[in-house]
Design a protein around this motif. Structure first.
Motif, short mmCIF file in Angstrom:
data_model
loop_
_atom_site.label_atom_id
_atom_site.label_comp_id
_atom_site.label_asym_id
_atom_site.label_seq_id
_atom_site.Cartn_x
_atom_site.Cartn_y
_atom_site.Cartn_z
N LYS A 103 75.78 2.11 -13.22
CA LYS A 103 74.51 1.61 -13.75
C LYS A 103 74.67 0.51 -14.79
O LYS A 103 73.68 -0.10 -15.18
CB LYS A 103 73.71 2.77 -14.38
CG LYS A 103 73.59 3.98 -13.47
CD LYS A 103 72.84 5.13 -14.14
CE LYS A 103 71.39 4.78 -14.39
NZ LYS A 103 70.62 5.94 -14.89
N GLY A 104 75.87 0.29 -15.26
CA GLY A 104 76.07 -0.67 -16.34
C GLY A 104 75.83 -0.02 -17.69
O GLY A 104 75.23 1.06 -17.78
N PHE A 105 76.29 -0.67 -18.73
CA PHE A 105 76.27 -0.06 -20.06
C PHE A 105 74.86 0.25 -20.56
O PHE A 105 74.55 1.36 -20.95
CB PHE A 105 76.97 -0.99 -21.06
CG PHE A 105 77.01 -0.43 -22.46
CD1 PHE A 105 77.93 0.53 -22.81
CD2 PHE A 105 76.10 -0.87 -23.41
CE1 PHE A 105 77.97 1.05 -24.10
CE2 PHE A 105 76.13 -0.36 -24.70
CZ PHE A 105 77.07 0.60 -25.04
N HIS A 106 74.00 -0.74 -20.51
CA HIS A 106 72.69 -0.56 -21.14
C HIS A 106 71.80 0.40 -20.39
O HIS A 106 70.99 1.10 -20.98
CB HIS A 106 72.01 -1.92 -21.30
CG HIS A 106 72.49 -2.69 -22.47
ND1 HIS A 106 73.47 -3.67 -22.35
CD2 HIS A 106 72.20 -2.62 -23.78
CE1 HIS A 106 73.72 -4.16 -23.55
NE2 HIS A 106 72.97 -3.55 -24.43
N SER A 107 71.93 0.42 -19.07
CA SER A 107 71.08 1.30 -18.29
C SER A 107 71.58 2.75 -18.30
O SER A 107 70.90 3.64 -17.84
CB SER A 107 70.99 0.81 -16.84
OG SER A 107 70.41 -0.49 -16.81
N LYS A 164 84.85 -3.11 -12.71
CA LYS A 164 83.52 -3.29 -13.30
C LYS A 164 83.56 -3.09 -14.80
O LYS A 164 83.00 -3.88 -15.57
CB LYS A 164 82.56 -2.28 -12.68
CG LYS A 164 82.10 -2.63 -11.29
CD LYS A 164 80.87 -1.82 -10.93
CE LYS A 164 80.23 -2.38 -9.67
NZ LYS A 164 78.94 -1.75 -9.36
N ASP A 184 81.55 -6.18 -17.22
CA ASP A 184 80.45 -5.85 -18.12
C ASP A 184 80.43 -6.66 -19.41
O ASP A 184 79.47 -6.62 -20.15
CB ASP A 184 80.49 -4.36 -18.48
CG ASP A 184 79.75 -3.52 -17.45
OD1 ASP A 184 78.96 -4.11 -16.71
OD2 ASP A 184 79.95 -2.31 -17.41
N SER A 185 81.51 -7.41 -19.63
CA SER A 185 81.72 -8.00 -20.95
C SER A 185 80.50 -8.67 -21.54
O SER A 185 80.16 -8.47 -22.70
CB SER A 185 82.86 -9.01 -20.88
OG SER A 185 82.69 -9.85 -19.76
N TYR A 186 79.78 -9.44 -20.73
CA TYR A 186 78.76 -10.27 -21.33
C TYR A 186 77.57 -9.56 -21.88
O TYR A 186 77.26 -9.62 -23.07
CB TYR A 186 78.31 -11.35 -20.37
CG TYR A 186 79.17 -12.51 -20.60
CD1 TYR A 186 78.95 -13.31 -21.71
CD2 TYR A 186 80.28 -12.73 -19.83
CE1 TYR A 186 79.79 -14.33 -21.99
CE2 TYR A 186 81.12 -13.74 -20.11
CZ TYR A 186 80.88 -14.55 -21.19
OH TYR A 186 81.72 -15.55 -21.49
N ALA A 187 76.85 -8.89 -21.01
CA ALA A 187 75.61 -8.26 -21.45
C ALA A 187 75.87 -7.20 -22.51
O ALA A 187 74.94 -6.64 -23.06
CB ALA A 187 74.88 -7.66 -20.25
N LEU A 188 77.12 -6.95 -22.80
CA LEU A 188 77.43 -5.94 -23.80
C LEU A 188 77.27 -6.45 -25.22
O LEU A 188 77.18 -5.64 -26.15
CB LEU A 188 78.87 -5.45 -23.60
CG LEU A 188 78.98 -4.12 -22.88
CD1 LEU A 188 78.09 -4.08 -21.67
CD2 LEU A 188 80.41 -3.85 -22.50
#
Lengths: 238, 238
Positions: free
Chosen positions: B56-60, B137, B142-146
């Motif tokens: 889901k990615g970090f923020h989700s 992943k 994920d680096s950016y949106a983090l």
DNA sequence: CCTAATAGATTGACGTATCAGTCAGCATAG
DNA sequence: CTATGCTGACTGATACGTCAATCTATTAGG
């Protein structure tokens, strides 16, 4: 808490008063009445969004951030765009178009001018990305943490980019300039190297100028793509 | 709303009652008392976090998601980790170690066994990433949106990875197997191709098996890296 | 060997902060 | 005067992190 008897009776006028003495230079925004003016305003918002999104990433960027960068109020963003998602989608589409325009121009150049080489085409693309690193971040980096809502859109854009590169590859394969390796994989490799180097160099900013890095990547690619002849652009390294 | 006279008087026992008949198979978690058990529990949480974050990615991803995946309660995550950020940082560190271990093993193999070639080393690395796409992943996408909080950490990890690849490159350069191109740029190119292909193939899952893609990448790299001889692994394509 | 007491592992409801999106009102061009 | 571009306070929802209460494995005591 405290004596809120007066606060309750505050009028709307008082709530909406602005500090006229705080920053008088940037106050009183000119209104966008004509369609042309409104397009300009939309573009300004998109430009601001591009700056902020590429700097902070999608999730860390708030509408307030974009409004501030565009010198507009929070609510105005929603006058021009339905939602944060819609704004980002449109930004992606606009940026994709710029990318497409560039590639098509490069292809046209390639077919028109006989002196153009595969090397020149790749180098030009490389420099295009180097010149707009925010675009790299937006289109080729944010995809994951953005979640399902954008994955399809970003995937389509990337596919289109690779497809365009593939057309260039096929063109030079037909001219016999490069070997007949699977064009899609070749195009994807080129795309990978260009985007990764563009991304990388905007992180580390090592001493290397863009041209040196571009030369390196092209030489690396060409040595693998050139047909095996006696001496054809043999790379004297070091 | 409604007649809340009784609800107010509800006791804590009632609030904490569990539905004993709903799902009796996974109820009554064994407590982690010993240090070994606690380490196991930590690892379970990290494994769950890896699954959810990479999906889901970090923020989700919410702490509730991780707790659910690990068959634990929300609060228990905070018994083992101070914060969501701390959990992700530790996950990155653990995954980085797995990557390092792998590379070191590959290098040891390379220097020990004389039959090992540059091609084998790269291919093994490629397959390592193919086998654990969640790692790709987490560490490379994920680096950016983090945002700023993780950029430095991820940058360090990537630098380390490229550095390790560079050591392999230098090793084979000393053996004369590949030309003396700038090793850092060569290593970065290899890393770019491996991570991009691993990332890509987990998105599109085209028909190509990993071995075919690996072969292609290696051939592409080698044709550029092999010293110019008469015929040494000349690529008869098609 | 059984029971009571303690430690500390586990739980989930609650407090709080953030932020997307809304809306009622303001202000200016025509 | 009116239409509409523009404003920013407000609302609701989401999710992090806290904490008092609960539960269980282990130890102490009979």
């Amino acid at each position: 808490m405290g004596s809120n008897t007066k606060e309750v009776m505050v009028t709307e006028q008082q709530k909406h008063q602005k500090s006229n003495d705080a920053s008088p230079q940037e106050r009183t925004l000119k209104r966008a009445i004509s369609d042309a003016d409104k397009d300009v305003r939309r573009s300004e918002i998109l430009a601001a969004a591009k700056r902020v999104f590429s700097t902070k990433g999608f999730h860390s960027t708030t509408i307030a951030d974009i409004a501030k960068d565009a010198n507009l109020s929070y609510g105005s963003i929603y006058w021009y765009f339905d939602s944060k998602d819609a704004l980002f989608h449109e930004l992606m589409t606009v940026e994709e178009q710029a990318l497409k325009d560039y590639i098509y121009a490069a292809r046209k150049d390639a077919t028109t001018r006989p002196d153009q080489s595969f090397q020149a085409a790749v180098q030009a693309t490389f420099e295009f990305f180097e010149a707009d690193k925010a675009l790299v971040k937006l289109l080729f980096r944010d995809s994951y943490a953005l979640g399902d809502r954008f994955e399809a859109h970003l995937f389509r854009i990337y596919e289109g980019f690779v497809g365009d590169v593939e057309a260039v590859v096929t063109h030079y394969q037909e001219k016999g300039e490069i070997i007949d390796a699977p064009p899609h994989l070749v195009a994807f490799s080129i795309a990978a190297l260009i985007t990764e180097f563009a991304h990388r160099r905007l992180e580390t900013d090592d001493g290397l100028p863009a041209s040196v890095v571009a030369d390196f990547v092209i030489k690396l690619l060409l040595e693998g793509l050139l047909p095996r002849r006696k001496d054809r652009s043999s790379g004297q390294s070091n």
